[in-house]
Design an enzyme around this catalytic site. Structure first.
Site, PDB file in Angstrom:
ATOM      1  N   PHE A   1      57.520  77.845 -51.774  1.00 12.96           N
ATOM      2  CA  PHE A   1      56.746  76.611 -51.927  1.00 12.96           C
ATOM      3  C   PHE A   1      56.244  76.154 -50.561  1.00 12.96           C
ATOM      4  CE2 PHE A   1      56.705  71.857 -52.151  1.00 12.96           C
ATOM      5  CZ  PHE A   1      55.604  71.741 -52.986  1.00 12.96           C
ATOM      6  N   LYS A  45      64.733  67.417 -57.497  1.00 12.80           N
ATOM      7  CA  LYS A  45      65.390  68.508 -58.221  1.00 12.80           C
ATOM      8  C   LYS A  45      65.825  69.612 -57.268  1.00 12.80           C
ATOM      9  CE  LYS A  45      63.156  68.047 -62.760  1.00 12.80           C
ATOM     10  NZ  LYS A  45      62.220  68.701 -63.714  1.00 12.80           N
ATOM     11  N   TYR A  68      63.217  62.371 -50.930  1.00  9.65           N
ATOM     12  CA  TYR A  68      63.864  63.183 -49.895  1.00  9.65           C
ATOM     13  C   TYR A  68      65.099  62.480 -49.337  1.00  9.65           C
ATOM     14  CZ  TYR A  68      64.251  66.130 -45.710  1.00  9.65           C
ATOM     15  OH  TYR A  68      64.699  66.984 -44.722  1.00  9.65           O
ATOM     16  N   LYS A 102      68.811  63.777 -50.314  1.00  7.72           N
ATOM     17  CA  LYS A 102      69.748  64.318 -49.325  1.00  7.72           C
ATOM     18  C   LYS A 102      71.045  63.521 -49.291  1.00  7.72           C
ATOM     19  CE  LYS A 102      67.423  67.742 -47.300  1.00  7.72           C
ATOM     20  NZ  LYS A 102      67.937  69.120 -47.153  1.00  7.72           N
TER      21      LYS A 102
END
Length: 321
Positions: free
Chosen positions: A41, A96, A150, A154
């Site tokens: 990606f 995901k 993000y 995390k």
């Protein structure tokens, strides 16, 4: 008990990415067998093309949101888009990749009874109210903002790692990565170092968001990988989280001026509006890394920028040829 790399089979997720490809290279250098897993990606085959002829290196196309069944001795979990442009492109997929991917890699590590390192991030500190940031600081993060996929992803991954440690006695390592730069960065990933270098080399205006007085700390990739390798090798009781970054602190204006000087560019500086939730300060407290790993960065900003500028100069030349 510490861990030795020579002769071991190491899984690197996100292994074709910027950091992952450097990690794969260093693991091969110390005698490990490397399984590089990437869904491409943001990773690029070009980053690992020079490794494909090595009989100890294997590349596998796989998305870690799907379970993976392999036999390895340790796992470095780096798979995730890391720049705002990439992780905000599909925020649901980003969450995901971090959360489901962590669950799948932790499940694999549990089955194999092997140690696993999570590449976490300084973004878990958000826009910090404590400066510099020690590992004991819990952070100041907007859980519903455009960066949350993000940042909170995390943070959730760290929760999962420590719950697997408490519940299953899994040997985990958590590394909080601060801004890292170097060769193999995406030229259009939106991160400040690559942005400024490409703009300077092309003679375009250097775009600074906000006043330019916000600060960051920049760690050269070789130093960062050294910290990751050192953390994985530590005794099983050393879990982290441990900050890995360069405590040198620079404003965006200072960075821009340094890059203009090193590239001998005619670029001017252009100010644009500051994105939502963009941190004003970011600097690691690396006391724990120094005391626990005997690690600290050795490559200065100017030296690292020189190497990175040379890389981008070659890349841009190839694109124009």
């Amino acid at each position: 008990m510490t861990f030795q790399y020579r002769g071991k089979r190491i899984l690197v997720t996100g292994g074709a990415g910027f950091l992952g490809s450097h990690l794969c290279e260093r693991l091969l250098d110390v005698g490990a067998e490397v399984l590089c897993v990437d869904n491409y990606f943001t990773g690029r085959r070009g980053n690992i093309a020079h490794l494909l002829g090595n009989p100890l290196f294997e590349a596998m196309r796989h998305d870690i949101t799907v379970p993976l069944f392999v036999e390895v001795d340790a796992i470095f979990n780096l798979a995730c888009p890391a720049s705002p442009i990439h992780y905000q492109l599909d925020p649901v997929a980003t969450t995901k990749a971090i959360v489901h991917g962590s669950i799948n890699m932790l499940g694999l590590a549990k089955r194999l009874k092997c140690r696993i390192l999570q590449a976490s991030t300084s973004e878990v500190y958000g826009d910090p109210e404590i400066h510099p940031q020690p590992e004991t600081y819990w952070g100041h993060v907007n859980p519903i903002g455009p960066r949350a996929c993000y940042d909170e992803g995390k943070r959730c991954a760290e929760t999962l790692f420590f719950d697997y440690r408490r519940q299953h006695n899994l040997p985990i390592k958590v590394m909080r990565i601060f801004n890292t730069y170097g060769p193999r960065m995406h030229e259009n990933d939106g991160r400040v170092v690559s942005n400024f270098i490409v703009q300077a080399l092309q003679g375009r205006p250097i775009t600074i968001y906000g006043s330019g007085n916000q600060t960051r700390s920049f760690c050269y990739v070789d130093d960062l990988i050294g910290g990751a390798l050192g953390l994985m090798k530590t005794d099983v009781d050393v879990t982290g989280p441990i900050n890995i970054g360069n405590p040198g602190e620079f404003t965006m204006l200072e960075l821009a001026e340094t890059i203009v000087r090193l590239t001998n560019s005619s670029s001017t500086i252009e100010h644009l509006p500051l994105p939502q939730d963009d941190p004003q300060q970011r600097r690691p407290d690396i006391t724990l890394a120094r005391n626990t790993l005997g690690w600290e960065p050795t490559i200065s900003l100017e030296e690292g920028l020189g190497r990175t500028i040379a890389y981008f100069d070659r890349q841009l030349g190839l694109q124009q040829a």
